[in-house]
Design an enzyme around this catalytic site. Structure first.
Site, PDB file in Angstrom:
ATOM      1  N   GLY A  72      -4.302   9.213   2.567  1.00 25.81           N
ATOM      2  CA  GLY A  72      -4.695   9.384   1.173  1.00 25.81           C
ATOM      3  C   GLY A  72      -5.683   8.353   0.684  1.00 25.81           C
ATOM      4  O   GLY A  72      -6.579   8.658  -0.109  1.00 25.81           O
ATOM      5  N   ASN A 152       2.868   8.113  -8.843  1.00 20.37           N
ATOM      6  CA  ASN A 152       3.723   7.646  -7.759  1.00 20.37           C
ATOM      7  C   ASN A 152       4.862   6.745  -8.222  1.00 20.37           C
ATOM      8  O   ASN A 152       5.856   6.598  -7.518  1.00 20.37           O
ATOM      9  CB  ASN A 152       2.885   6.904  -6.710  1.00 20.37           C
ATOM     10  CG  ASN A 152       2.036   5.805  -7.318  1.00 20.37           C
ATOM     11  OD1 ASN A 152       1.239   6.058  -8.219  1.00 20.37           O
ATOM     12  ND2 ASN A 152       2.184   4.586  -6.844  1.00 20.37           N
ATOM     13  N   GLN A 180       1.396  12.312  -3.974  1.00 19.99           N
ATOM     14  CA  GLN A 180       2.819  12.459  -4.294  1.00 19.99           C
ATOM     15  C   GLN A 180       3.218  13.903  -4.575  1.00 19.99           C
ATOM     16  O   GLN A 180       4.374  14.280  -4.366  1.00 19.99           O
ATOM     17  CB  GLN A 180       3.177  11.588  -5.500  1.00 19.99           C
ATOM     18  CG  GLN A 180       3.078  10.093  -5.253  1.00 19.99           C
ATOM     19  CD  GLN A 180       4.090   9.578  -4.245  1.00 19.99           C
ATOM     20  OE1 GLN A 180       5.166  10.143  -4.073  1.00 19.99           O
ATOM     21  NE2 GLN A 180       3.742   8.501  -3.561  1.00 19.99           N
ATOM     22  N   SER A 200      -1.621  13.129   1.967  1.00 20.86           N
ATOM     23  CA  SER A 200      -1.231  12.312   3.117  1.00 20.86           C
ATOM     24  C   SER A 200       0.049  12.865   3.725  1.00 20.86           C
ATOM     25  O   SER A 200       0.991  13.203   3.005  1.00 20.86           O
ATOM     26  CB  SER A 200      -1.023  10.863   2.675  1.00 20.86           C
ATOM     27  OG  SER A 200      -0.835  10.017   3.775  1.00 20.86           O
ATOM     28  N   ALA A 201       0.099  12.936   5.058  1.00 22.30           N
ATOM     29  CA  ALA A 201       1.211  13.594   5.744  1.00 22.30           C
ATOM     30  C   ALA A 201       2.533  12.862   5.603  1.00 22.30           C
ATOM     31  O   ALA A 201       3.596  13.483   5.540  1.00 22.30           O
ATOM     32  CB  ALA A 201       0.880  13.763   7.224  1.00 22.30           C
ATOM     33  N   HIS A 202       2.492  11.531   5.555  1.00 23.66           N
ATOM     34  CA  HIS A 202       3.755  10.793   5.611  1.00 23.66           C
ATOM     35  C   HIS A 202       4.544  10.841   4.314  1.00 23.66           C
ATOM     36  O   HIS A 202       5.653  10.307   4.236  1.00 23.66           O
ATOM     37  CB  HIS A 202       3.521   9.343   6.055  1.00 23.66           C
ATOM     38  CG  HIS A 202       2.959   8.444   5.007  1.00 23.66           C
ATOM     39  ND1 HIS A 202       3.714   7.502   4.355  1.00 23.66           N
ATOM     40  CD2 HIS A 202       1.712   8.321   4.506  1.00 23.66           C
ATOM     41  CE1 HIS A 202       2.967   6.834   3.505  1.00 23.66           C
ATOM     42  NE2 HIS A 202       1.741   7.310   3.573  1.00 23.66           N
ATOM     43  N   THR A 238     -13.075  10.512  16.698  1.00 18.43           N
ATOM     44  CA  THR A 238     -12.267  11.459  17.462  1.00 18.43           C
ATOM     45  C   THR A 238     -11.044  11.873  16.651  1.00 18.43           C
ATOM     46  O   THR A 238     -10.336  11.043  16.091  1.00 18.43           O
ATOM     47  CB  THR A 238     -11.810  10.825  18.790  1.00 18.43           C
ATOM     48  OG1 THR A 238     -12.967  10.445  19.538  1.00 18.43           O
ATOM     49  CG2 THR A 238     -10.979  11.800  19.600  1.00 18.43           C
ATOM     50  N   CYS A 326       2.358  -0.159  -2.052  1.00 17.76           N
ATOM     51  CA  CYS A 326       1.091  -0.854  -1.823  1.00 17.76           C
ATOM     52  C   CYS A 326       0.974  -2.142  -2.625  1.00 17.76           C
ATOM     53  O   CYS A 326       0.063  -2.937  -2.411  1.00 17.76           O
ATOM     54  CB  CYS A 326      -0.073   0.072  -2.154  1.00 17.76           C
ATOM     55  SG  CYS A 326      -0.117   1.549  -1.131  1.00 17.76           S
TER      56      CYS A 326
END
Length: 393
Positions: A72, A152, A180, A200-202, A238, A326
């Site tokens: 993100g 968040n 979020q 964001s995936a996590h 990559t 963060c």
């Protein structure tokens, strides 16, 4: 309770076993570089495209509008920095809110040092952006509005559709940090008028280190990262094939289970809020009571320090936070809580609890019991609380 109770899902979530299982082959036997031309590698290209299609479908977007990133924060940086660069001939003004994630706020600070003018719009006491102020902030030189989908820290959901309409009326690009909200709430980028969206995936039981930026066709953003022709020449490097595959699987599960998860999380969230408010004095819920993320609760307890509360909860096997992961370690009170009007001394006593569908009623009851016990203990040691009680008696 011996088992650890995890109530910090806004910071990160546990990767689902099904996601890990889907990823594993791409670390070992399916290790080819998807940019290579031989068949062995093209299988990985297909896996990347399948994940991209799952994500595009979840947003009502086209597959060509999804660009994979490292998360993100990169997506937010890309959206802001490259809009500023690409639309320099039109203007240099960006509008955002005072309660954005630091991935937005710090990027805006960086851009201000390079000639960008930024307006930070106020929010009300519940953390909802003031739309009248947003409208008044628009100038002929405004090129971008960036407002997060849901906060968040306090969980407040913003009036995204209304913001999208305002942006469209003035021919301004609209970006939303949906880190979020994505996977928690239904999002249709066309219905909501969103031109760019970060995720964001996590945050939805996927792996760390992988995210995406949705960029609507016609938005002329340049590359943020240079060095290769990946992601249709817009994001060099990559591809993180295991991460992308895992992200796709996590999104597939999140979309299929969203309604049931929401119901359970809202039930547990509301039970948590009801008990704390009924059983602990001098506490408030931060954020909008109804327009909030299903799994988010944020309290401010008077006469205590949030850091002490967190440490003592940890000693009782409860994982929580006082705000964004963060900014952990910062001695300053949350900028979000200050923006909704809390004084420093109350903002310092904040606690954020963010649930998942894996939490149980037993865990919620245990957590509330421990919060009561700890808050009472901390207040008994507080000279401010002692003075307060003396003045009341």
């Amino acid at each position: 309770m011996e088992n650890k109770i995890y109530l910090d899902n806004a910071a990160t979530t546990k990767t689902r076993p099904e996601v890990v299982e889907a990823m594993l082959p791409y670390f070992t036997e399916k290790f080819g570089n998807p940019s290579s031309i031989y068949e062995f590698a093209s299988q990985n290209r297909k896996a990347v495209d399948e994940a991209r299609e799952i994500i595009a479908k979840s947003l009502g977007a086209d597959i060509s509008e999804i660009y994979f990133t490292a998360g993100g924060t990169e997506s937010d940086n890309w959206a802001l920095k490259e809009t500023f660069d690409a639309y320099a001939s039109k203007g240099n003004h960006i509008i955002t809110s005072k309660i954005e994630h630091h991935a937005i706020l710090h990027t805006c600070e960086y851009l201000e040092k390079h000639g960008c003018e930024v307006t930070y719009v106020d929010v009300d006491e519940n953390g909802v952006i003031k739309l009248d102020q947003l409208k008044k902030a628009i100038r002929p030189t405004t090129i971008l509005i960036s407002v997060m989908f849901a906060n968040n820290e306090i969980g407040t959901i913003q009036p995204i559709k209304e913001i999208g309409e305002i942006a469209k009326q003035h021919n301004i690009l609209f970006h939303t940090d949906a880190v979020q909200a994505y996977g928690q709430l239904p999002i249709d980028v066309n219905e909501l008028g969103i031109d760019m969206l970060s995720a964001s995936a996590h945050k939805l039981h996927g792996p760390k280190g992988i995210g995406f930026l949705y960029i609507r066709k016609g938005a002329k953003l340049h590359s943020l990262i240079h060095g290769g022709a990946q992601e249709r020449q817009r994001r060099a490097g990559t591809e993180n094939v295991p991460g992308i595959v895992g992200f796709g699987k996590a999104v597939e599960i999140a979309m299929a289970t969203m309604e049931d998860r929401k119901k359970k999380e809202i039930y547990l969230r509301d039970k948590l809020m009801k008990r704390v408010l009924a059983e602990i004095p001098y506490v408030r819920v931060n954020g909008d009571r109804s327009r909030r993320l299903p799994n988010n609760v944020n309290f401010s307890f008077q006469f205590i320090e949030g850091e002490s509360l967190l440490i003592m909860l940890d000693m009782n096997n409860i994982c929580a936070s006082s705000g964004s992961a963060c900014t952990s370690g910062s001695l300053d009170p949350s900028h979000v809580l200050l923006a909704i009007g809390l004084p420093h001394e109350i903002a310092h006593g904040s606690l954020r609890l963010t649930l998942s569908e894996e939490n149980t009623e037993e865990e919620i009851d245990y957590t509330v019991d421990k919060i009561k016990e700890i808050v009472d203990k901390l207040r008994q040691m507080s000279p401010l609380y002692e003075d307060f009680i003396k003045k009341r008696s």
